[in-house]
Design a protein around this motif. Structure first.
Motif, PDB file in Angstrom:
ATOM      1  N   ALA A   1       0.851  -1.192   0.000  1.00 44.93           N
ATOM      2  CA  ALA A   1       0.000   0.000   0.000  1.00 44.93           C
ATOM      3  C   ALA A   1       0.883   1.236   0.000  1.00 44.93           C
ATOM      4  O   ALA A   1       1.969   1.243   0.577  1.00 44.93           O
ATOM      5  CB  ALA A   1      -0.885   0.008   1.243  1.00 44.93           C
ATOM      6  N   THR A   2       0.399   2.269  -0.680  1.00 44.00           N
ATOM      7  CA  THR A   2       1.030   3.579  -0.575  1.00 44.00           C
ATOM      8  C   THR A   2       0.211   4.368   0.431  1.00 44.00           C
ATOM      9  O   THR A   2      -0.995   4.569   0.254  1.00 44.00           O
ATOM     10  CB  THR A   2       1.054   4.297  -1.935  1.00 44.00           C
ATOM     11  OG1 THR A   2       1.801   3.487  -2.862  1.00 44.00           O
ATOM     12  CG2 THR A   2       1.722   5.654  -1.815  1.00 44.00           C
ATOM     13  N   ASN A   3       0.862   4.787   1.503  1.00 44.60           N
ATOM     14  CA  ASN A   3       0.181   5.458   2.599  1.00 44.60           C
ATOM     15  C   ASN A   3       0.013   6.954   2.323  1.00 44.60           C
ATOM     16  O   ASN A   3       0.649   7.502   1.426  1.00 44.60           O
ATOM     17  CB  ASN A   3       0.972   5.225   3.893  1.00 44.60           C
ATOM     18  CG  ASN A   3       1.144   3.742   4.154  1.00 44.60           C
ATOM     19  OD1 ASN A   3       0.189   2.998   4.193  1.00 44.60           O
ATOM     20  ND2 ASN A   3       2.387   3.307   4.290  1.00 44.60           N
ATOM     21  N   ASP A   4      -0.852   7.611   3.074  1.00 48.18           N
ATOM     22  CA  ASP A   4      -1.145   9.030   2.867  1.00 48.18           C
ATOM     23  C   ASP A   4       0.089   9.918   2.956  1.00 48.18           C
ATOM     24  O   ASP A   4       0.150  10.955   2.308  1.00 48.18           O
ATOM     25  CB  ASP A   4      -2.193   9.519   3.876  1.00 48.18           C
ATOM     26  CG  ASP A   4      -3.573   8.941   3.598  1.00 48.18           C
ATOM     27  OD1 ASP A   4      -3.808   8.457   2.461  1.00 48.18           O
ATOM     28  OD2 ASP A   4      -4.414   8.967   4.509  1.00 48.18           O
ATOM     29  N   ASP A   5       1.085   9.496   3.745  1.00 51.14           N
ATOM     30  CA  ASP A   5       2.300  10.305   3.879  1.00 51.14           C
ATOM     31  C   ASP A   5       3.327  10.017   2.779  1.00 51.14           C
ATOM     32  O   ASP A   5       4.436  10.523   2.813  1.00 51.14           O
ATOM     33  CB  ASP A   5       2.942  10.115   5.254  1.00 51.14           C
ATOM     34  CG  ASP A   5       3.434   8.698   5.495  1.00 51.14           C
ATOM     35  OD1 ASP A   5       3.288   7.826   4.605  1.00 51.14           O
ATOM     36  OD2 ASP A   5       3.961   8.454   6.599  1.00 51.14           O
ATOM     37  N   GLY A   6       2.953   9.174   1.798  1.00 50.90           N
ATOM     38  CA  GLY A   6       3.840   8.848   0.699  1.00 50.90           C
ATOM     39  C   GLY A   6       4.698   7.616   0.941  1.00 50.90           C
ATOM     40  O   GLY A   6       5.346   7.124   0.018  1.00 50.90           O
ATOM     41  N   SER A   7       4.722   7.118   2.163  1.00 48.51           N
ATOM     42  CA  SER A   7       5.494   5.907   2.455  1.00 48.51           C
ATOM     43  C   SER A   7       4.780   4.687   1.872  1.00 48.51           C
ATOM     44  O   SER A   7       3.595   4.738   1.553  1.00 48.51           O
ATOM     45  CB  SER A   7       5.677   5.751   3.962  1.00 48.51           C
ATOM     46  OG  SER A   7       4.426   5.545   4.599  1.00 48.51           O
ATOM     47  N   ARG A   8       5.514   3.605   1.755  1.00 51.93           N
ATOM     48  CA  ARG A   8       4.925   2.349   1.285  1.00 51.93           C
ATOM     49  C   ARG A   8       5.064   1.295   2.377  1.00 51.93           C
ATOM     50  O   ARG A   8       6.033   1.287   3.131  1.00 51.93           O
ATOM     51  CB  ARG A   8       5.632   1.845   0.015  1.00 51.93           C
ATOM     52  CG  ARG A   8       5.352   2.693  -1.174  1.00 51.93           C
ATOM     53  CD  ARG A   8       5.921   2.200  -2.508  1.00 51.93           C
ATOM     54  NE  ARG A   8       6.859   1.121  -2.480  1.00 51.93           N
ATOM     55  CZ  ARG A   8       6.815   0.059  -3.302  1.00 51.93           C
ATOM     56  NH1 ARG A   8       5.862  -0.064  -4.206  1.00 51.93           N
ATOM     57  NH2 ARG A   8       7.730  -0.881  -3.230  1.00 51.93           N
ATOM     58  N   SER A   9       4.079   0.414   2.438  1.00 51.34           N
ATOM     59  CA  SER A   9       4.115  -0.664   3.417  1.00 51.34           C
ATOM     60  C   SER A   9       3.560  -1.939   2.799  1.00 51.34           C
ATOM     61  O   SER A   9       2.706  -1.899   1.918  1.00 51.34           O
ATOM     62  CB  SER A   9       3.324  -0.294   4.671  1.00 51.34           C
ATOM     63  OG  SER A   9       1.984   0.001   4.344  1.00 51.34           O
TER      64      SER A   9
END
Length: 118
Positions: A93-101
């Motif tokens: 997933a690409t998170n709202d802060d731009g990070s990926r998890s």
């Protein structure tokens, strides 16, 4: 005095199945496994990971409850390819802060989140 972190403990219902999942899916090693104590210490990560069967000496956690930690890996895409045969629900997933998890569920329903980074 400095404190450090010894293990992240994850409750499981079937120790052998969980050890296989974490070793096969994430490339970890089973450094110590005791069926008698329902305990496994895994190596190959920057932090100690331990799996335990509740009530056998490692703790009384409940498998499948919300996680309270995030792991980290440098290459989520490679990790996804490795873990996907063992966890078909795994997804990046690409998170709202731009990070990926990478989010994945182990055989006991424990949700894991692995952040991309280093």
């Amino acid at each position: 005095m400095t404190l450090g972190l010894a293990f992240l403990k994850i409750p499981v219902t079937n120790l052998a199945r969980a050890v296989d999942f974490y070793c096969q899916g994430f490339g970890l090693t089973a450094d110590f496994v005791s069926d008698e104590y329902g305990w496994a210490q895994l190596g190959g990560a920057d932090i100690g990971l331990a799996l335990y069967v509740p009530g056998k000496g490692g703790g009384d956690g409940v498998p499948g409850q919300d996680r309270d930690f995030h792991l980290v890996a440098l290459d989520l895409d490679a990790l996804l390819a490795q873990v996907l045969p063992h966890a078909p629900d795994a997804m990046i997933a690409t998170n709202d802060d731009g990070s990926r998890s990478l989010d994945v569920t182990d055989p006991d329903g424990n949700g894991l989140r692995i952040m991309e980074g280093g």
